[in-house]
Design a protein around this motif. Sequence first.
Motif, PDB file in Angstrom:
ATOM      1  N   ASN A 235      40.840  51.498  39.068  1.00 19.15           N
ATOM      2  CA  ASN A 235      39.812  50.661  39.685  1.00 19.15           C
ATOM      3  C   ASN A 235      40.424  49.823  40.808  1.00 19.15           C
ATOM      4  O   ASN A 235      41.583  49.406  40.713  1.00 19.15           O
ATOM      5  CB  ASN A 235      39.177  49.729  38.653  1.00 19.15           C
ATOM      6  CG  ASN A 235      38.361  50.480  37.628  1.00 19.15           C
ATOM      7  OD1 ASN A 235      37.688  51.457  37.956  1.00 19.15           O
ATOM      8  ND2 ASN A 235      38.407  50.031  36.386  1.00 19.15           N
ATOM      9  N   PRO A 236      39.675  49.555  41.859  1.00 23.91           N
ATOM     10  CA  PRO A 236      40.192  48.700  42.936  1.00 23.91           C
ATOM     11  C   PRO A 236      40.466  47.295  42.404  1.00 23.91           C
ATOM     12  O   PRO A 236      39.790  46.825  41.479  1.00 23.91           O
ATOM     13  CB  PRO A 236      39.045  48.676  43.955  1.00 23.91           C
ATOM     14  CG  PRO A 236      38.182  49.849  43.614  1.00 23.91           C
ATOM     15  CD  PRO A 236      38.314  50.035  42.135  1.00 23.91           C
ATOM     16  N   PRO A 237      41.436  46.601  42.968  1.00 22.56           N
ATOM     17  CA  PRO A 237      41.663  45.203  42.581  1.00 22.56           C
ATOM     18  C   PRO A 237      40.420  44.368  42.873  1.00 22.56           C
ATOM     19  O   PRO A 237      39.633  44.695  43.772  1.00 22.56           O
ATOM     20  CB  PRO A 237      42.835  44.784  43.474  1.00 22.56           C
ATOM     21  CG  PRO A 237      43.516  46.056  43.851  1.00 22.56           C
ATOM     22  CD  PRO A 237      42.429  47.074  43.941  1.00 22.56           C
ATOM     23  N   LEU A 238      40.257  43.307  42.131  1.00 23.71           N
ATOM     24  CA  LEU A 238      39.113  42.417  42.314  1.00 23.71           C
ATOM     25  C   LEU A 238      39.124  41.819  43.718  1.00 23.71           C
ATOM     26  O   LEU A 238      40.146  41.335  44.180  1.00 23.71           O
ATOM     27  CB  LEU A 238      39.167  41.295  41.272  1.00 23.71           C
ATOM     28  CG  LEU A 238      38.059  40.238  41.334  1.00 23.71           C
ATOM     29  CD1 LEU A 238      36.719  40.862  40.963  1.00 23.71           C
ATOM     30  CD2 LEU A 238      38.390  39.080  40.404  1.00 23.71           C
ATOM     31  N   HIS A 239      37.982  41.865  44.387  1.00 24.23           N
ATOM     32  CA  HIS A 239      37.896  41.318  45.745  1.00 24.23           C
ATOM     33  C   HIS A 239      37.619  39.815  45.666  1.00 24.23           C
ATOM     34  O   HIS A 239      36.603  39.392  45.144  1.00 24.23           O
ATOM     35  CB  HIS A 239      36.781  42.015  46.531  1.00 24.23           C
ATOM     36  CG  HIS A 239      36.752  41.614  47.976  1.00 24.23           C
ATOM     37  ND1 HIS A 239      35.619  41.649  48.740  1.00 24.23           N
ATOM     38  CD2 HIS A 239      37.741  41.157  48.797  1.00 24.23           C
ATOM     39  CE1 HIS A 239      35.889  41.239  49.967  1.00 24.23           C
ATOM     40  NE2 HIS A 239      37.172  40.938  50.013  1.00 24.23           N
ATOM     41  N   ILE A 240      38.535  39.013  46.163  1.00 22.20           N
ATOM     42  CA  ILE A 240      38.384  37.554  46.176  1.00 22.20           C
ATOM     43  C   ILE A 240      38.389  37.090  47.627  1.00 22.20           C
ATOM     44  O   ILE A 240      39.364  37.300  48.353  1.00 22.20           O
ATOM     45  CB  ILE A 240      39.531  36.869  45.408  1.00 22.20           C
ATOM     46  CG1 ILE A 240      39.487  37.276  43.928  1.00 22.20           C
ATOM     47  CG2 ILE A 240      39.440  35.358  45.544  1.00 22.20           C
ATOM     48  CD1 ILE A 240      40.597  36.655  43.106  1.00 22.20           C
ATOM     49  N   GLU A 241      37.296  36.480  48.059  1.00 24.96           N
ATOM     50  CA  GLU A 241      37.192  36.045  49.445  1.00 24.96           C
ATOM     51  C   GLU A 241      38.024  34.794  49.713  1.00 24.96           C
ATOM     52  O   GLU A 241      38.495  34.592  50.825  1.00 24.96           O
ATOM     53  CB  GLU A 241      35.732  35.793  49.806  1.00 24.96           C
ATOM     54  CG  GLU A 241      34.876  37.062  49.778  1.00 24.96           C
ATOM     55  CD  GLU A 241      33.442  36.799  50.153  1.00 24.96           C
ATOM     56  OE1 GLU A 241      33.105  35.621  50.399  1.00 24.96           O
ATOM     57  OE2 GLU A 241      32.657  37.761  50.212  1.00 24.96           O
ATOM     58  N   THR A 242      38.168  33.950  48.713  1.00 23.16           N
ATOM     59  CA  THR A 242      38.935  32.720  48.888  1.00 23.16           C
ATOM     60  C   THR A 242      39.607  32.335  47.582  1.00 23.16           C
ATOM     61  O   THR A 242      39.090  32.634  46.502  1.00 23.16           O
ATOM     62  CB  THR A 242      38.029  31.559  49.361  1.00 23.16           C
ATOM     63  OG1 THR A 242      38.800  30.363  49.456  1.00 23.16           O
ATOM     64  CG2 THR A 242      36.881  31.342  48.407  1.00 23.16           C
ATOM     65  N   LEU A 243      40.761  31.678  47.713  1.00 21.48           N
ATOM     66  CA  LEU A 243      41.462  31.179  46.527  1.00 21.48           C
ATOM     67  C   LEU A 243      41.056  29.742  46.203  1.00 21.48           C
ATOM     68  O   LEU A 243      41.602  29.136  45.292  1.00 21.48           O
ATOM     69  CB  LEU A 243      42.975  31.258  46.737  1.00 21.48           C
ATOM     70  CG  LEU A 243      43.555  32.674  46.801  1.00 21.48           C
ATOM     71  CD1 LEU A 243      45.058  32.630  47.012  1.00 21.48           C
ATOM     72  CD2 LEU A 243      43.216  33.461  45.538  1.00 21.48           C
ATOM     73  N   GLU A 244      40.106  29.217  46.970  1.00 20.13           N
ATOM     74  CA  GLU A 244      39.553  27.911  46.610  1.00 20.13           C
ATOM     75  C   GLU A 244      38.952  28.016  45.210  1.00 20.13           C
ATOM     76  O   GLU A 244      38.445  29.070  44.818  1.00 20.13           O
ATOM     77  CB  GLU A 244      38.448  27.502  47.587  1.00 20.13           C
ATOM     78  CG  GLU A 244      38.918  26.935  48.895  1.00 20.13           C
ATOM     79  CD  GLU A 244      37.768  26.318  49.668  1.00 20.13           C
ATOM     80  OE1 GLU A 244      37.135  25.391  49.123  1.00 20.13           O
ATOM     81  OE2 GLU A 244      37.503  26.764  50.793  1.00 20.13           O
ATOM     82  N   PRO A 245      38.979  26.927  44.451  1.00 19.90           N
ATOM     83  CA  PRO A 245      38.345  26.986  43.129  1.00 19.90           C
ATOM     84  C   PRO A 245      36.852  27.260  43.255  1.00 19.90           C
ATOM     85  O   PRO A 245      36.176  26.677  44.102  1.00 19.90           O
ATOM     86  CB  PRO A 245      38.620  25.593  42.539  1.00 19.90           C
ATOM     87  CG  PRO A 245      38.939  24.723  43.711  1.00 19.90           C
ATOM     88  CD  PRO A 245      39.577  25.611  44.722  1.00 19.90           C
ATOM     89  N   THR A 246      36.373  28.152  42.452  1.00 23.04           N
ATOM     90  CA  THR A 246      34.958  28.515  42.457  1.00 23.04           C
ATOM     91  C   THR A 246      34.355  28.253  41.078  1.00 23.04           C
ATOM     92  O   THR A 246      35.057  27.886  40.135  1.00 23.04           O
ATOM     93  CB  THR A 246      34.772  29.997  42.833  1.00 23.04           C
ATOM     94  OG1 THR A 246      35.525  30.805  41.912  1.00 23.04           O
ATOM     95  CG2 THR A 246      35.261  30.271  44.247  1.00 23.04           C
TER      96      THR A 246
END
Length: 545
Positions: free
Chosen positions: A58-69
């Motif tokens: 599976n592709p790695p998880l796509h994270i747009e930002t490392l800011e806390p969400t």
Amino acid sequence: MERVYVIGHKNPDTDSVCSAIGYAHFKNNVENGKTFIPARSGDLTNESLFVLKYFGMNPPLHIETLEPTVEDLELKNPIFVTPDTSAYDVAMLMESRGIKNVPVVSKEKMIGVVTESNLARVYVRRLKIEPLVIHPVPFDQLVRVLKAEVVCDHMKEKTVSGKVHIAVDALHVLLGKIEIGDVVIVGDNEPAQIALLEKGAKLMIVVNNAPVSNRVLEIAKEKNAAVVRVKFDAFGAAKLINLSLPVTLVMSKKFPTVTKKDTLEEVKEIVFTSKIRAAFVEDEKGRLCGVITRTDLLKDVRKKVILVDHNEITQAPEGVEKAEILEIIDHHRLGGLSTLNPVFFYNEPVGSTSTIVAEFFLKNGVKMEREIAGILLSGIVSDTLFFKLSTTTEKDRKMANLLADVAKLDLEKFAKKLLKEGMKIPEDVDPAELLKRDVKVYEMGEESFAVSQIMTSDFSTLLKEKERFMNTLKTLKGEFGVKHFFVLFTNPVEEASLLMMDGDQKLVEKAFNAEKKDGLFLLKGVMSRKKDFVPKIGEVLRRER
């Protein structure tokens, strides 16, 4: 379990993707109490997509930002009610659970929210004694809310609705208002009780635990009515009737919602400006999955990350300065990335981060599945161009052969197939998209420059589109905010790179003693961005700036 994201640099190449997958797998085998998740901060290249498909990963998880969400908060399962719940039950729920807002959910989706102010308005609505209307309410629910004693029940339908009258007017006046099916609240007055039932009252609520005669019970039976008795006075009974109404009649239909991907900064703005001081978390299908209050936002929440294949702030994913970096695994030059706490930093001058990750498996005796071996092998082949780049070390070669054995692959055949996939350039590709696939930004003192690298097996195709690429370069230079933008079109077969640039051309002339022809520089032997190109450009900048 605590989540830790293992993530590579912006615009991830194959080594960045493969080392993230491999290191996350390694950490999940050697460290308990945490879940290590491979991640990426950009789109996958054709080469990376080929590798993932080839090994069924599976592709790695796509994270747009490392800011806390929102997903970084420890959200508890939401407490909610259904549309047929009474306002009274919601009030009791709020009191027992110490909460101020209760979502109303129908078919897994939130349709409203009951707040303390909603209940307060219901409770103070009857500031004077006057007729009120009761909407359809189950008889059993009304009895429970009123804490009533059922004296008799001869109603054919078990739902109560209609006007509610309190017997405070003269009897003849009240009888003029009564309609068949209404509800009456009456005290210890047998003549009034009888008259009201005969006029058509469906439900009679006797207050102050007043007695009910046999004659009243006989008439209630004749008229198919019900009689209940409560300990409250008329005013108290009327208030509780209000609270027996379903929450759909008192809830607010406007409420702030957020998703798990929203940053906490965005959520803070929503929560602190909202009248209810809360936001409701919905998943991708619009289902309620949590409630965020001001208390939740007071906590110091940070994404926990391990950086692989980079250690420079300019190459790190967006929001890295707001994340908690636990480890850095890399094979590049030291950059300007700093951390708040001491971290495990492993940097080795080899051709691929995947080589380093594979060695961790071997040194720690962790079993490597065929798929993981294939993934790490792909990272090595890609980042060394199958050992043709000057950054290749003997360790890369030995590790690649070992991984090929574990993955049960013919190394040479697989490498050629992989690189062929990586060098495919569609004829209709957008130049900007192509140049941004693998671009890195570097800072040298007060100057910064970007270097994009594109692998190709045919220079002639690129020369035909030279003008389009040059125009795109000017745009990207401004977009990235750099003084110089270089593009290396690298041909492993010819062991050379065509250089296209927008910036000070004297940098290239001095660094490589190269001449410009038809607007391009041909750099023979320049294959590696990090070893053959960037150090020489950097040296000129340091010497002359």
